[in-house]
Design a protein around this motif. Sequence first.
Motif, mmCIF file in Angstrom:
data_model
loop_
_atom_site.group_PDB
_atom_site.id
_atom_site.type_symbol
_atom_site.label_atom_id
_atom_site.label_comp_id
_atom_site.label_asym_id
_atom_site.label_seq_id
_atom_site.Cartn_x
_atom_site.Cartn_y
_atom_site.Cartn_z
ATOM 1 N N THR A 8 0.826 -1.202 0.000
ATOM 2 C CA THR A 8 0.000 0.000 0.000
ATOM 3 C C THR A 8 0.862 1.254 0.000
ATOM 4 O OG1 THR A 8 -1.758 -1.144 1.216
ATOM 5 C CG2 THR A 8 -1.806 1.255 1.237
ATOM 6 N N PHE A 9 1.932 1.237 0.786
ATOM 7 C CA PHE A 9 2.826 2.392 0.839
ATOM 8 C C PHE A 9 3.464 2.638 -0.522
ATOM 9 C CE2 PHE A 9 6.984 4.292 2.433
ATOM 10 C CZ PHE A 9 6.429 5.548 2.644
ATOM 11 N N LEU A 10 3.909 1.588 -1.183
ATOM 12 C CA LEU A 10 4.521 1.737 -2.497
ATOM 13 C C LEU A 10 3.529 2.303 -3.507
ATOM 14 C CD1 LEU A 10 7.168 1.269 -4.006
ATOM 15 C CD2 LEU A 10 6.387 -1.041 -4.534
ATOM 16 N N ASP A 11 2.271 1.856 -3.433
ATOM 17 C CA ASP A 11 1.233 2.401 -4.312
ATOM 18 C C ASP A 11 1.027 3.890 -4.068
ATOM 19 O OD1 ASP A 11 0.652 0.160 -5.766
ATOM 20 O OD2 ASP A 11 -1.025 -0.479 -4.517
ATOM 21 N N LEU A 12 1.006 4.279 -2.804
ATOM 22 C CA LEU A 12 0.752 5.681 -2.463
ATOM 23 C C LEU A 12 1.875 6.594 -2.943
ATOM 24 C CD1 LEU A 12 -0.687 5.268 1.152
ATOM 25 C CD2 LEU A 12 -1.940 6.035 -0.873
ATOM 26 N N ILE A 13 3.122 6.213 -2.683
ATOM 27 C CA ILE A 13 4.228 7.115 -3.026
ATOM 28 C C ILE A 13 4.517 7.131 -4.523
ATOM 29 C CG2 ILE A 13 5.282 6.910 -0.743
ATOM 30 C CD1 ILE A 13 7.320 4.999 -1.902
ATOM 31 N N SER A 14 4.049 6.106 -5.247
ATOM 32 C CA SER A 14 4.234 6.093 -6.705
ATOM 33 C C SER A 14 2.989 6.552 -7.439
ATOM 34 C CB SER A 14 4.606 4.681 -7.170
ATOM 35 O OG SER A 14 3.534 3.776 -6.949
ATOM 36 N N ASN A 15 1.984 6.973 -6.676
ATOM 37 C CA ASN A 15 0.713 7.399 -7.257
ATOM 38 C C ASN A 15 0.122 6.293 -8.125
ATOM 39 O OD1 ASN A 15 -1.384 9.259 -7.561
ATOM 40 N ND2 ASN A 15 -0.480 10.184 -9.390
#
Length: 330
Positions: free
Chosen positions: A74-81
């Motif tokens: 989830t964090f990777l999705d958020l920071i990569s938009n």
Amino acid sequence: MTNPNWLELFPDRIKSILLQLPEGDLGRLEEIRIREGRPLEVNGSGGHRFVTGIGMFTLEEDKAYKPDRSDTRTFLDLISNHSLYTLEEELRKGFITVPGGHRIGLSGRTVLSGGRVEHIRDISGFNVRIAKEIQGAANEMMPYLYDVKEKRMRHTLILSPPQHGKTTLLRDIARQISRGGSLIADPPPQGIKVGIIDERSEIAGSLHGVPSFDVGPRTDVMDACPKAEGMMMMIRSMSPDVLIVDEIGREEDAEAVTEALHAGITVIASAHGSGPEELRNRPAMRRLMEERMFEMYVILHRSGGRTSFRLLDRQMRGLQLRMKGEAYHA
């Protein structure tokens, strides 16, 4: 207490944990480390500590919250938009810079091409470095960096280990000399043209090319551009009076600095190291020192959340400060 905007970077579960940290500590955080299956860790004025699932500090890893695969995905999705494939260059370098100038280091499994790192996959570790704007951080040192007789800024190198505030100082120096004023000298000089080479998007924190930090009204930013190439581009295109660049160290950086100085442009830069003796172990930096390219060296020291400094001239002689030499308290 107002919640800092960088909290929106995190998944809800980690965000809720951070919001439960003791009052006052949240705003002093400098790093947040997320490692899949291992303790959630933070770093601030209190040093490195683990964090429990109810937002309490602990030194015992068994009591700490351990982010799982859902947290890291989830964090990777958020920071990569939600578009990781668009970050190919960032993944090759090993970090992502997000709006606000916050830099997120990445660790995982590298993919090689021709013996060189192509990108990182199976990302499971993150180091979030919180960018802070501290206006006035450079107040005490500004009079020493300005040559009253020649009415110009001195060629300056700011030197310290990581996380001692080099970027914070460069940002405030850019703001002050771009704007001018009495904090620099008496009589106060007018603002001058400043060019920032912001390879990691940390100094200006640009979003779509527009700085999110106050770097002054006469400042131009070359964002996400390699330092050496960016310095030459800025000289050709924007004719700055002062170039500001973070973390120089390579041979091509030294050549670009030399070229700028020979063109009559002041360079204010930073480099990693606890003192001049460490620079001598790096060929490119040693050459700049031996040729006395910099007129002033600012050596930073960090203790208990306070950043202090001492000054050396181009002959490496210490200067007697009129004040105690404290840059700022974060």
